[in-house]
Write an enzyme that holds these catalytic residues in place. Structure first.
Site, PDB file in Angstrom:
ATOM      1  N   GLN A 104     -20.303  -0.620  -8.156  1.00  0.00           N
ATOM      2  CA  GLN A 104     -20.013  -1.947  -7.602  1.00  0.00           C
ATOM      3  C   GLN A 104     -19.308  -1.784  -6.262  1.00  0.00           C
ATOM      4  OE1 GLN A 104     -18.317  -4.586 -11.033  1.00  0.00           O
ATOM      5  NE2 GLN A 104     -18.023  -2.464 -11.619  1.00  0.00           N
ATOM      6  N   HIS A 122     -23.310  -4.222  -5.263  1.00  0.00           N
ATOM      7  CA  HIS A 122     -22.679  -5.236  -4.415  1.00  0.00           C
ATOM      8  C   HIS A 122     -22.793  -4.908  -2.930  1.00  0.00           C
ATOM      9  CE1 HIS A 122     -20.072  -6.561  -8.112  1.00  0.00           C
ATOM     10  NE2 HIS A 122     -21.310  -6.999  -8.176  1.00  0.00           N
ATOM     11  N   CYS A 161     -32.367 -12.574  17.151  1.00  0.00           N
ATOM     12  CA  CYS A 161     -32.330 -14.043  17.160  1.00  0.00           C
ATOM     13  C   CYS A 161     -31.002 -14.610  17.656  1.00  0.00           C
ATOM     14  CB  CYS A 161     -32.644 -14.574  15.759  1.00  0.00           C
ATOM     15  SG  CYS A 161     -31.265 -14.439  14.606  1.00  0.00           S
ATOM     16  N   THR A 199     -13.396   0.139 -13.556  1.00  0.00           N
ATOM     17  CA  THR A 199     -13.776  -1.260 -13.323  1.00  0.00           C
ATOM     18  C   THR A 199     -13.124  -2.158 -14.361  1.00  0.00           C
ATOM     19  OG1 THR A 199     -15.587  -2.874 -13.195  1.00  0.00           O
ATOM     20  CG2 THR A 199     -16.001  -0.897 -14.533  1.00  0.00           C
TER      21      THR A 199
HETATM   22  C1  BV8 Z   1     -24.158 -14.037  -9.111  1.00  0.00           C
HETATM   23  C2  BV8 Z   1     -18.302  -7.495  -2.788  1.00  0.00           C
HETATM   24  C3  BV8 Z   1     -26.027 -15.452  -9.453  1.00  0.00           C
HETATM   25  C4  BV8 Z   1     -17.773  -7.803  -1.472  1.00  0.00           C
HETATM   26  C5  BV8 Z   1     -17.762  -8.634  -4.843  1.00  0.00           C
HETATM   27  C6  BV8 Z   1     -17.771 -17.791 -14.508  1.00  0.00           C
HETATM   28  C7  BV8 Z   1     -18.210 -17.012 -15.550  1.00  0.00           C
HETATM   29  C8  BV8 Z   1     -19.102 -15.969 -15.333  1.00  0.00           C
HETATM   30  C9  BV8 Z   1     -19.563 -15.694 -14.066  1.00  0.00           C
HETATM   31  C10 BV8 Z   1     -19.136 -16.457 -13.036  1.00  0.00           C
HETATM   32  C11 BV8 Z   1     -18.260 -17.503 -13.258  1.00  0.00           C
HETATM   33  N1  BV8 Z   1     -18.005 -18.079 -12.057  1.00  0.00           N
HETATM   34  C12 BV8 Z   1     -18.694 -17.424 -11.099  1.00  0.00           C
HETATM   35  C13 BV8 Z   1     -19.395 -16.442 -11.689  1.00  0.00           C
HETATM   36  C14 BV8 Z   1     -20.279 -15.500 -11.029  1.00  0.00           C
HETATM   37  C15 BV8 Z   1     -19.526 -14.459 -10.249  1.00  0.00           C
HETATM   38  C16 BV8 Z   1     -18.473 -13.799 -11.142  1.00  0.00           C
HETATM   39  O1  BV8 Z   1     -18.744 -12.920 -11.893  1.00  0.00           O
HETATM   40  N2  BV8 Z   1     -17.222 -14.209 -11.022  1.00  0.00           N
HETATM   41  C17 BV8 Z   1     -16.175 -13.689 -11.900  1.00  0.00           C
HETATM   42  C18 BV8 Z   1     -15.060 -13.143 -11.063  1.00  0.00           C
HETATM   43  C19 BV8 Z   1     -15.759 -14.781 -12.835  1.00  0.00           C
HETATM   44  N3  BV8 Z   1     -20.513 -13.498  -9.837  1.00  0.00           N
HETATM   45  C20 BV8 Z   1     -21.239 -13.667  -8.761  1.00  0.00           C
HETATM   46  O2  BV8 Z   1     -21.064 -14.603  -7.998  1.00  0.00           O
HETATM   47  C21 BV8 Z   1     -22.314 -12.644  -8.518  1.00  0.00           C
HETATM   48  N4  BV8 Z   1     -23.547 -13.241  -8.231  1.00  0.00           N
HETATM   49  O3  BV8 Z   1     -23.692 -14.299 -10.191  1.00  0.00           O
HETATM   50  O4  BV8 Z   1     -25.374 -14.476  -8.661  1.00  0.00           O
HETATM   51  C22 BV8 Z   1     -25.623 -16.779  -8.937  1.00  0.00           C
HETATM   52  C23 BV8 Z   1     -26.239 -17.265  -7.832  1.00  0.00           C
HETATM   53  C24 BV8 Z   1     -25.888 -18.540  -7.384  1.00  0.00           C
HETATM   54  C25 BV8 Z   1     -24.873 -19.261  -8.008  1.00  0.00           C
HETATM   55  C26 BV8 Z   1     -24.214 -18.718  -9.106  1.00  0.00           C
HETATM   56  C27 BV8 Z   1     -24.605 -17.459  -9.563  1.00  0.00           C
HETATM   57  C28 BV8 Z   1     -21.961 -11.788  -7.330  1.00  0.00           C
HETATM   58  C29 BV8 Z   1     -20.746 -10.986  -7.606  1.00  0.00           C
HETATM   59  C30 BV8 Z   1     -20.450 -10.047  -6.436  1.00  0.00           C
HETATM   60  C31 BV8 Z   1     -19.136 -10.346  -5.845  1.00  0.00           C
HETATM   61  N5  BV8 Z   1     -18.823  -9.379  -4.826  1.00  0.00           N
HETATM   62  N6  BV8 Z   1     -17.395  -8.042  -3.767  1.00  0.00           N
HETATM   63  C32 BV8 Z   1     -16.490  -7.158  -1.190  1.00  0.00           C
HETATM   64  O5  BV8 Z   1     -16.262  -6.016  -1.590  1.00  0.00           O
HETATM   65  O6  BV8 Z   1     -15.711  -7.799  -0.476  1.00  0.00           O
HETATM   66  S1  BV8 Z   1     -16.843  -8.576  -6.300  1.00  0.00           S
HETATM   67  C33 BV8 Z   1     -15.602  -7.449  -6.362  1.00  0.00           C
HETATM   68  O7  BV8 Z   1     -15.432  -7.244  -7.747  1.00  0.00           O
HETATM   69  C34 BV8 Z   1     -15.852  -6.095  -5.809  1.00  0.00           C
HETATM   70  O8  BV8 Z   1     -17.039  -5.951  -5.136  1.00  0.00           O
HETATM   71  C35 BV8 Z   1     -15.988  -5.197  -6.990  1.00  0.00           C
HETATM   72  O9  BV8 Z   1     -17.117  -4.402  -6.881  1.00  0.00           O
HETATM   73  C36 BV8 Z   1     -16.177  -6.124  -8.124  1.00  0.00           C
HETATM   74  C37 BV8 Z   1     -15.713  -5.584  -9.416  1.00  0.00           C
HETATM   75  O10 BV8 Z   1     -14.357  -5.277  -9.368  1.00  0.00           O
HETATM   76  P1  BV8 Z   1     -13.862  -3.867  -9.870  1.00  0.00           P
HETATM   77  O11 BV8 Z   1     -14.600  -2.853  -9.112  1.00  0.00           O
HETATM   78  O12 BV8 Z   1     -13.933  -3.823 -11.321  1.00  0.00           O
HETATM   79  O13 BV8 Z   1     -12.361  -3.843  -9.323  1.00  0.00           O
HETATM   80  P2  BV8 Z   1     -11.036  -4.440 -10.008  1.00  0.00           P
HETATM   81  O14 BV8 Z   1      -9.979  -4.443  -8.965  1.00  0.00           O
HETATM   82  O15 BV8 Z   1     -11.299  -5.693 -10.701  1.00  0.00           O
HETATM   83  O16 BV8 Z   1     -10.653  -3.386 -11.118  1.00  0.00           O
HETATM   84  C38 BV8 Z   1     -10.223  -2.091 -10.788  1.00  0.00           C
HETATM   85  C39 BV8 Z   1     -10.065  -1.310 -12.078  1.00  0.00           C
HETATM   86  O17 BV8 Z   1      -9.749   0.029 -11.752  1.00  0.00           O
HETATM   87  C40 BV8 Z   1      -8.924  -1.837 -12.968  1.00  0.00           C
HETATM   88  O18 BV8 Z   1      -9.406  -1.950 -14.302  1.00  0.00           O
HETATM   89  C41 BV8 Z   1      -7.865  -0.747 -12.878  1.00  0.00           C
HETATM   90  O19 BV8 Z   1      -7.108  -0.598 -14.082  1.00  0.00           O
HETATM   91  C42 BV8 Z   1      -8.722   0.467 -12.639  1.00  0.00           C
HETATM   92  N7  BV8 Z   1      -8.051   1.598 -11.978  1.00  0.00           N
HETATM   93  C43 BV8 Z   1      -7.037   1.596 -11.070  1.00  0.00           C
HETATM   94  N8  BV8 Z   1      -6.733   2.843 -10.704  1.00  0.00           N
HETATM   95  C44 BV8 Z   1      -7.592   3.664 -11.360  1.00  0.00           C
HETATM   96  C45 BV8 Z   1      -8.422   2.879 -12.172  1.00  0.00           C
HETATM   97  N9  BV8 Z   1      -9.349   3.405 -12.978  1.00  0.00           N
HETATM   98  C46 BV8 Z   1      -9.495   4.746 -12.967  1.00  0.00           C
HETATM   99  N10 BV8 Z   1      -8.749   5.570 -12.209  1.00  0.00           N
HETATM  100  C47 BV8 Z   1      -7.775   5.075 -11.402  1.00  0.00           C
HETATM  101  N11 BV8 Z   1      -7.037   5.898 -10.629  1.00  0.00           N
HETATM  102 ZN    ZN Z   2     -31.147 -12.352  13.579  1.00  0.00          ZN
END
Ligand code: BV8
Ligand code: ZN
Length: 254
Positions: A104, A122, A161, A199
């Site tokens: 991701q 992503h 464009c 994640t």
């Molecule tokens: C879509 C990219 C169809 C840009 C990102 C309600 C219910 C269900 C779904 C939804 C809802 N409301 C909205 C939605 C849909 C939404 C969604 O899921 N929202 C959630 C938050 C509720 N999803 C979408 O919109 C997706 N598209 O559904 O399309 C559609 C079309 C039209 C209309 C509706 C739907 C698109 C999602 C993509 C979003 N883009 N970012 C950027 O980077 O700026 S999301 C963002 O979160 C990041 O990209 C990242 O990849 C992603 C996931 O996060 P994680 O990687 O898990 O990171 P996080 O910080 O959360 O966790 C880190 C983890 O690491 C922790 O657990 C921590 O403990 C651990 N950690 C820390 N240190 C360590 C470690 N682990 C191991 N070792 C360590 N040292």
């Molecule tokens: Zn263009």
């Protein structure tokens, strides 16, 4: 952290696996110095509101704010290096016939560590494109000047464009790249073992991948210091990926 003990069941399944999916999130890059999204203190989304930075509407409302923020993050990634977790994941591909990294993350640290098959659900910080016509915009591999956090920056104009150039990431409300998503689903459905590493498993539809693999009979192994949205993996390894992944490889193939 003391040298971890791994269960014989986990080591046996790892050695016997013919096809592995490694599903990763921001936590895998945390030890490289890249902030995660949801960490209570340092997470990007605890300091910045995703709705004003990571949606197409946000970009249309204030392109300079959004472009400046992503250029700051791209600069940060360019200064960081893969950590032992990325390297261990790249090593793992030499022990199994088939391995796919499904990330991701929008950084390129898996590739820089040597992982060959990587798909980005992503998108990428390193592949901007025109917001109007989709033409790719070539970014330099080094930054002329280090961007600063919070600095506005007008996006470049598309050479075809004249439209504004946007980051090549998938924003909230946008669809995932179809081919990448279909390949991830297909591999999840036929792998023997799926790692879910660093994640929080809350962003959809990506978070469905481990469930898909489990339904098809795969062993699910989570690596994370904290509990996540992923319920009852077969093996839950609690700790940093940069320690646990190299230790696990050493234990499986001493
Ligand atoms: C879509 C990219 C169809 C840009 C990102 C309600 C219910 C269900 C779904 C939804 C809802 N409301 C909205 C939605 C849909 C939404 C969604 O899921 N929202 C959630 C938050 C509720 N999803 C979408 O919109 C997706 N598209 O559904 O399309 C559609 C079309 C039209 C209309 C509706 C739907 C698109 C999602 C993509 C979003 N883009 N970012 C950027 O980077 O700026 S999301 C963002 O979160 C990041 O990209 C990242 O990849 C992603 C996931 O996060 P994680 O990687 O898990 O990171 P996080 O910080 O959360 O966790 C880190 C983890 O690491 C922790 O657990 C921590 O403990 C651990 N950690 C820390 N240190 C360590 C470690 N682990 C191991 N070792 C360590 N040292
Ligand atoms: Zn263009």
């Amino acid at each position: 952290m003391p040298v971890p003990e791994f269960s014989p069941d986990l080591l046996g399944r790892l050695r016997a696996a013919r096809s592995i999916v490694v599903f990763t999130g921001a936590g895998v890059s945390q030890e490289s110095g890249i902030p995660t999204f949801r960490d209570a203190l340092s997470g990007l989304w605890t300091q910045f509101d995703p709705m004003v930075l990571a949606t197409p509407e946000a970009f249309e409302a204030d392109p300079a704010l959004v472009w400046g923020w992503y250029e700051w993050r791209r600069g940060l990634v360019l200064r960081c290096r893969p950590n032992p977790a990325h390297h261990a994941i790249a090593q793992l591909q030499h022990h199994v016939p088939e391995l796919l990294v499904v990330t991701q993350n929008v950084d390129d640290l898996h590739e820089r560590a040597g992982s060959r098959d990587v798909i980005h659900l992503h998108g990428s910080l390193h592949a901007p494109r025109c917001h109007h016509c989709g033409a790719p915009w070539p970014v330099p591999e080094t930054m002329p000047e280090e961007p600063q956090e919070g600095r506005r920056l007008d996006p470049p104009a598309c050479r075809h464009c004249g439209g504004p150039v946007r980051p090549g990431v998938v924003w909230f409300g946008e669809s995932l790249p179809q081919q990448a998503w279909l390949l991830a689903l297909e591999r999840a459905a036929r792998c023997d073992l799926l790692f879910s590493i660093g994640t929080s498993s809350v962003v959809q539809p990506a978070a469905q991948l481990p469930m898909r693999a489990r339904a098809a009979g795969a062993c699910i192994v989570q690596v994370n210091p904290e509990p996540t949205g992923l319920e009852s993996p077969h093996h839950d390894l609690r700790g940093p990926a940069g320690t646990l992944m190299p230790a696990l490889l050493d234990a499986a193939w001493p």
